[in-house]
Design a protein around this motif. Structure first.
Motif, PDB file in Angstrom:
ATOM      1  N   ASP A   9      62.960  14.871  67.292  1.00 24.08           N
ATOM      2  CA  ASP A   9      61.540  14.535  67.384  1.00 24.08           C
ATOM      3  C   ASP A   9      61.331  13.025  67.429  1.00 24.08           C
ATOM      4  OD1 ASP A   9      61.022  17.219  67.303  1.00 24.08           O
ATOM      5  OD2 ASP A   9      60.539  17.259  65.159  1.00 24.08           O
TER       6      ASP A   9
ATOM      7  N   TYR B  43      61.021  11.994  60.418  1.00 20.53           N
ATOM      8  CA  TYR B  43      61.201  12.941  61.512  1.00 20.53           C
ATOM      9  C   TYR B  43      62.689  13.208  61.754  1.00 20.53           C
ATOM     10  CZ  TYR B  43      56.282  12.518  62.904  1.00 20.53           C
ATOM     11  OH  TYR B  43      54.906  12.564  62.936  1.00 20.53           O
TER      12      TYR B  43
ATOM     13  N   ARG C 128      55.363  21.788  60.877  1.00 18.62           N
ATOM     14  CA  ARG C 128      56.643  21.537  61.531  1.00 18.62           C
ATOM     15  C   ARG C 128      57.791  21.429  60.523  1.00 18.62           C
ATOM     16  NH1 ARG C 128      60.092  21.887  65.832  1.00 18.62           N
ATOM     17  NH2 ARG C 128      61.228  19.944  66.223  1.00 18.62           N
TER      18      ARG C 128
ATOM     19  N   PHE D 139      56.548  16.193  68.492  1.00 15.01           N
ATOM     20  CA  PHE D 139      56.995  17.580  68.571  1.00 15.01           C
ATOM     21  C   PHE D 139      55.880  18.437  69.167  1.00 15.01           C
ATOM     22  CE2 PHE D 139      55.423  16.713  64.262  1.00 15.01           C
ATOM     23  CZ  PHE D 139      54.371  17.615  64.172  1.00 15.01           C
TER      24      PHE D 139
END
Length: 318
Positions: free
Chosen positions: A248, A244, A177, A254
């Motif tokens: 998120d 984060y 991510r 996420f």
């Protein structure tokens, strides 16, 4: 055109004389070192709290804390324990060498310092320590080889101890991510949490190892192990959302697409710990001890959220 020397490492010089400090700094920088300086013991410890150098060149006669005490504190801190220290002084050689060894110094050099001799000593000590230390490049903590050596020593000593295994659950998805750069920041953050918890608990002869990735090991007194594990897990849970993005953080995680093309939801990262006391019976090998810890860690990862699992019986072959 002036030729630039290859970078040979970072040196912290601790010397109360400004003239000697500047001369040594200039000499070492010309030979390719990055040089940090401190004029007293407190300044040296503050510098080490901010940056871990490859080596410390430490004068004995400092205005606040003498060099022997500074060296003892460096070696007592799990974060700096494996930073080599060269002691420098004009004291009588025999007594100076004995006191240096007792304080944990790795080498010593007499004043007045010959720059060529100092350069050679630094190169020798750094080369030796890098070979022996096998430090993790990201955190500076001892990695696999030294960790296994430490566990082998503890087993051979046959005195009670405990091992705490730590692992971040979901770290691979986090890297996917946010990328490896942020993942590295998180790993360094966990290393700092481990160091803080161990330093606060003040266990005897503690050791922190970084096996790679998000896997860490702590060895310590059996009666301090659970407290350290719970402290680290609580600190991790209290700080993880700082890593984060707002979107998120607000949504509690996420969504990523898995290999089959299906969306998969990932909540905030959790930290699992497995506490393995070795108090009555001792395993026959480091591999057996590691296997026991990893099995217990897998159990912890099956529980909801961050979790500390403890082997209550102790382990071993009898």
């Amino acid at each position: 055109m002036k030729r630039t020397a290859a970078h040979k490492g970072t040196v912290l010089i601790v010397e109360d004389s400004q003239t000697l400090r500047q001369m040594t700094q200039m000499t070492l920088e010309e030979r390719g070192y990055t040089v940090l300086t401190a004029s007293d013991g407190v300044g040296a410890l503050q510098a080490l709290a901010e940056t871990i150098p490859d080596i410390v060149v430490l004068d004995i006669n400092l205005p606040d804390i003498d060099g022997f005490e500074v060296c003892k504190r460096i070696k007592a801190d799990p974060r700096t324990r494996y930073v080599p220290v060269i002691m420098a002084t004009g004291l009588g050689r025999s007594g100076f060498e004995i006191m240096s060894i007792e304080s944990g110094a790795d080498d010593f050099i007499a004043k007045p310092i010959d720059p060529l001799v100092l350069d050679a000593r630094i190169e020798m000590v750094i080369r030796r320590m890098r070979r022996e230390r096998f430090a993790n490049a990201l955190t500076g903590l001892p990695s696999n080889a030294l960790t296994e050596e430490r566990l082998g020593f503890l087993l051979a000593r046959r005195k009670p101890f405990a091992v705490i295994f730590f692992d971040i659950d979901g770290f691979r998805a986090f890297n996917s991510r946010y990328g490896h750069a942020r993942g590295d920041l998180l790993i360094r953050h966990l290393a700092e949490l481990l160091l803080e918890a161990v330093n606060f608990a003040e266990p005897d002869d503690a050791f922190i190892g970084h096996l790679g990735g998000d896997d860490f090991i702590v060895t310590c007194d059996p009666d301090k192990a659970e407290g350290i594990a719970h402290s680290v897990v609580a600190s991790f849970d209290g700080s993880i959302l700082d890593f984060y993005e707002d979107e998120d953080r607000e949504s509690g995680g996420f969504t990523l697409t898995d290999r089959s093309g299906e969306p998969k939801r990932y909540g905030p990262l959790t930290l699992c710990a497995a506490v393995v006391p070795v108090v009555e019976r001792f395993p026959g090998s480091v591999i057996e001890l590691m296997d026991q810890g990893h099995d217990l860690l897998e159990y912890a990862k099956q529980q909801p959220g961050s979790f500390v699992a403890t082997e209550r019986r102790g382990i071993g072959l009898g």
